[in-house]
Design an enzyme around this catalytic site. Sequence first.
Site, PDB file in Angstrom:
ATOM      1  N   GLU A   1     -11.234   7.006  -4.007  1.00 30.13           N
ATOM      2  CA  GLU A   1     -10.887   7.721  -5.239  1.00 30.13           C
ATOM      3  C   GLU A   1     -12.024   8.602  -5.753  1.00 30.13           C
ATOM      4  OE1 GLU A   1      -9.436   4.698  -7.949  1.00 30.13           O
ATOM      5  OE2 GLU A   1      -7.363   5.112  -7.370  1.00 30.13           O
TER       6      GLU A   1
ATOM      7  N   ASP B   1      -1.394  -0.964  -5.376  1.00 31.59           N
ATOM      8  CA  ASP B   1      -2.339  -1.052  -6.500  1.00 31.59           C
ATOM      9  C   ASP B   1      -1.856  -1.915  -7.662  1.00 31.59           C
ATOM     10  OD1 ASP B   1      -4.455  -0.725  -8.152  1.00 31.59           O
ATOM     11  OD2 ASP B   1      -4.062   1.371  -8.652  1.00 31.59           O
TER      12      ASP B   1
ATOM     13  N   GLU C   1      -3.108  -3.851 -16.420  1.00 26.65           N
ATOM     14  CA  GLU C   1      -2.997  -2.396 -16.323  1.00 26.65           C
ATOM     15  C   GLU C   1      -1.555  -1.934 -16.131  1.00 26.65           C
ATOM     16  OE1 GLU C   1      -5.312  -0.679 -13.160  1.00 26.65           O
ATOM     17  OE2 GLU C   1      -4.442   1.319 -13.416  1.00 26.65           O
TER      18      GLU C   1
END
Lengths: 686, 686
Positions: free
Chosen positions: A265, A338, A366
């Site tokens: 990333e 993820d 998240e």
Amino acid sequence: MKVLLCTFLLIQSVFLQAEDGHNLWLRAKSSSPVNVICSKKSATIDIARQELQQGWLGKAEASVVLTVKPDKTIKGDGFKLTLNGVQANNDLGILYGVYELLRRQHTGEPVKEMICNPSYEARVLDHWDNPDGSIERGYAGRSIFWRKGENSLVVTDNDKILWKEYARANSSVGINGAVLNNVNASPLMLSKEYLGRVKAIAEILRQYGIKTYLSIKFSSPSLIGGLKTSDPLSPEVIKWWKDKVQEIYSMIPDFGGFLVKASSEGQPGPQDYGRTHADGANMMADALKPFGGIVMWRAFVYSPDDPDRAKQAYAEFMPLDGQFRDNVIIQVKNGPVDFQPREPFSPLFGAMKKTSVMPELQITQEYLGQSIHLVFLGAMWEECLKSDTYQDGPGSTVARCTDGSIYAQKHTAIAGVSNIGLDTNWCGHPFAQANWYAFGRLAWDNKLTSEQIADEWIKLTFYESPSGNTGSADFSADWTGNFLNPVKKMMLESREATVNYMMPLGLHHIFAGDHHYGPGPWYAPKGLRSDWTPPYYHKADTIGIGFDRTSTGSNAVSQYHEPLNSQFSDLKTCPEIYLLWFHHLPWDYKLQNGRTLWDEICYHYDTGVKQVREFQKVWDKVQPYVDQERFALVQRKLRSQSKNAQVWKDACLLYFQKFSRKPIPYELERPVNDLNDLIKNDMRRP
Amino acid sequence: MKVLLCTFLLIQSVFLQAEDGHNLWLRAKSSSPVNVICSKKSATIDIARQELQQGWLGKAEASVVLTVKPDKTIKGDGFKLTLNGVQANNDLGILYGVYELLRRQHTGEPVKEMICNPSYEARVLDHWDNPDGSIERGYAGRSIFWRKGENSLVVTDNDKILWKEYARANSSVGINGAVLNNVNASPLMLSKEYLGRVKAIAEILRQYGIKTYLSIKFSSPSLIGGLKTSDPLSPEVIKWWKDKVQEIYSMIPDFGGFLVKASSEGQPGPQDYGRTHADGANMMADALKPFGGIVMWRAFVYSPDDPDRAKQAYAEFMPLDGQFRDNVIIQVKNGPVDFQPREPFSPLFGAMKKTSVMPELQITQEYLGQSIHLVFLGAMWEECLKSDTYQDGPGSTVARCTDGSIYAQKHTAIAGVSNIGLDTNWCGHPFAQANWYAFGRLAWDNKLTSEQIADEWIKLTFYESPSGNTGSADFSADWTGNFLNPVKKMMLESREATVNYMMPLGLHHIFAGDHHYGPGPWYAPKGLRSDWTPPYYHKADTIGIGFDRTSTGSNAVSQYHEPLNSQFSDLKTCPEIYLLWFHHLPWDYKLQNGRTLWDEICYHYDTGVKQVREFQKVWDKVQPYVDQERFALVQRKLRSQSKNAQVWKDACLLYFQKFSRKPIPYELERPVNDLNDLIKNDMRRP
């Protein structure tokens, strides 16, 4: 002594606060005296003694003997409960044994002779905390370790009190490591100034057996070391890291090691210099080795070029199997994409047979409603840990592939991305504390059931005896029937409810951009790399929906060991919970219950909404058993969750309906939100 | 002729637009020719002829004879349908007869010989339109009469087309008057410039038999006349009004008269000069009398000092009964407070026996969800008009007390506050058109049922034959069963649903400040006069809720004629729909169904929410029978209504729960909105 007493009083005063949740699952207080007998003295033993005196619910004036004595049946910081005390190889084992003893007293489980060994050697919380005090994916206030502004590195008494409370809570569930900063790491963290604060933190944590770790930025040699390169094979880079490690250990002799997010990333990494992950990880491992430190190297890698992000970690790391030093552990997220509400396990588990591999779980929610939704993650983690990889025959669960049961790993570990912040109740949502608790308990014993963990946590966190005491071996039928059982049922259903209203049947990553709270199946701004947009994952079109990962598609199934490859590939055997993860199917595909795929999707979303409404009822009904403060907070959050579940249902059904062109079954409640409004507001977080 | 043709073509082009709702209930088009025979020629007769030719669904080539001939059985602009045509006293009666004939053809009702006389002489729409183009309580765009800015008074072709369409729609349901400006009137309206535009409007409306009226500001003589006073007994003031009236009639010979809001909500009025409402009204009536004009004088008065606003109109006006000129009509809102979702009828109806009294209804849904909620007001108006006042014995309904059946009124009238604006579909919500329609139909015939009106309106507004034609005498069982019946049921339930989720059991005026859309039972900013705050009306406390208007309280019941006074006073006979209007009752008061008051309140709110959800289902199911444009718009609005109903339920239950301290029954869905959030956002309109 004066300072210690003072600190103790301060902590006590915190304990005596109203039920603001700050005391977590450690609310039990004893009124019966106990004699603690221990020939050894140390900060950790003192804590063990104090915990017994504060929390003893056994016979009054009983004697508890704490014995530090090597025993081969006890592994590492495990312990043996005996009928009159605790035995362990070291002081930390004693402390863990005391916590186990007290937990059994407080939850009414029998105290019997038994050996308890931890599943993993390193049981680590990863804090995604930044030097400025912000927390990436943090939903419970700012960092407890770092703060913004002037004096950001000055250590105050309040800091120490908080860190001690933090350490105690961790230790009480067996967590023995903490990575103090974000994996998207600032190079600042390795500066002398910041290391000074790390040292101060480590000094508090150490008493509770918690090692400190740091996330490092791979390009630190060039960024703060003044070198021209950060090439891991460059001698000056190697030396720089060696020196840096030496400097750290001179300050923190029990430093745990590094966590590294590299070539991932946009983070710098060995690939920037034409080197492999192994080159990078080994260079650091060599620097840490003399001090007993480890490298936790993340396998969370993917590139915009691959048509299937789910395949990439496996594709990049499998060729390197066997090339890593024995103090490198590859840290693998539970699923291949993820931290989604539901993913199959990552195919790397069990596949890397000559490399240490550790699971990375995400405690902070998240993708699961953050600190607004009540979602007990124990169920999700149990599902992952008990998944059979078949890599060493049937029974090769993710748990057994990572805890040393099957493969000879020099080090074993498990990490959880923390949900902790400066909020009084630490986690934002009172029930989010259960996820911190559950992570610790599973890290200690990866065979525990989420049901047992929920049961323990509720008793420790909510029980109040009629006399106002908390903690008891004796729960009334009234409390058990009217509080414990319904609340436990709610917790155990909560993750499946979330899957239902967010992304059922194998759907994944259809979140709104950036905040990952609400739905955004439509989210695809021009120019954004497609693997950061939901349409990449759901692939809805007028024919159908889902990601074909069979041999006719990306063939990600091939990364799974047989019989999983065949099982996932075949529609007759693919579990429906993973259906659209592995298959692109027509809207009128018939499911086992006879419904079409479209109808079944509708039913799942609707069921999710109804489940949350039911949670609201459950909670309202238990009001007499909960203090007003926590009752009101959870009630308010459940309302928001209910509203947000409706938003999810409406957004996904209305968006997908544009492709399916079929009516939502008329038995189901209609959407109340307008798709255009939802799209217009999808970047807003509540 | 060229201009006329051009206008006609322009109108035609409007007719041929997609189903954007602009054509209202006038969509029917004929393909069969008809011979219209009429010896008379006039603009109105031409329109009648044209309507027949456009909308004829009878036998092809049939002859229809239109006969203007005095007949004592025909009253005013009534008419007689005969087997071969229409007979009337005047041209307008012919036009009304033609509309009736066509409506019967288009709705499948038999065309039979019958006399149709209007219930009221003046059937008036009140437009609360301001000279700057804004509309007070308008929810469908800006004014069709006035516009802002330069050239605001220039009359364009588009203006004329729109006014003609407006006039046609009104005329088709029997409306024969329009007050062109807001009751909170600007004195500007009486200036030469503005009167010029009024004249232009009147010229269009006149062809359709619609008289124009104006709202006037009582202090106009001082504000624009240069006088030192506006005292109604001052000779110069009397002369000023006489001259002004003369000026108006010189421009608009059929001008209808004035609507006056005076000494009300801060508007100037005769009381400013120590005069009575009668002094003020009579002065104007005298000026208008020579021209046949009337004064509609509003009884909507209340002062901050009285402990019960509901009593004041009666208290101020009853003493004046008999003192008004015969061309004054006292305009009384249906309920004693202010257009609430439910009120008992105003006690002034039937009580003023020597004064003409007219009902004022509100078509624009100020307090009933505005142009967002689907609420068919026919049911509400029917309830009011059929209420028995007992003022002249049993059967003295509000309808009969105002239409001349009981009392000798020189003039009879009824007014509806318009919901019309520049929105393509005129009313914002496609179903809000039904309220315009229903007002007209009830003004013509105050004995009609709302069921019949809804039936007519749906057929005229939504029917489309398989061949694409609209309007038919022959509705298939499929269309009737799957569209007409469920949609009609929804319309007829919609007002009660609104009462349920907004203010059941006699609760009233608990709206958020200013916008009157959402709930605000808590709304009471410091310093605001208490009769503008909801707590004044609901009077919730820890003991109970409701406004005691019995003899132990404000004794407003005493304004009702027996047996109503006793019936409302006695808990055993007071209708539950008015319970909290007349009584303050304890939370655990037992209702007839055995539930406590608190539980019953909860059930009503919950039922309201469920009713709207059911409306959503009804509408989604009828999708195959509606054009996409109107389907989608109504669907979207129903979603908002559903969400807003939930807001109402949550807000009211959570707020009142602070007083009742009782749980919402656990069978019911929990609130999903947080009270504090609702309070924080209560001033926001969607």
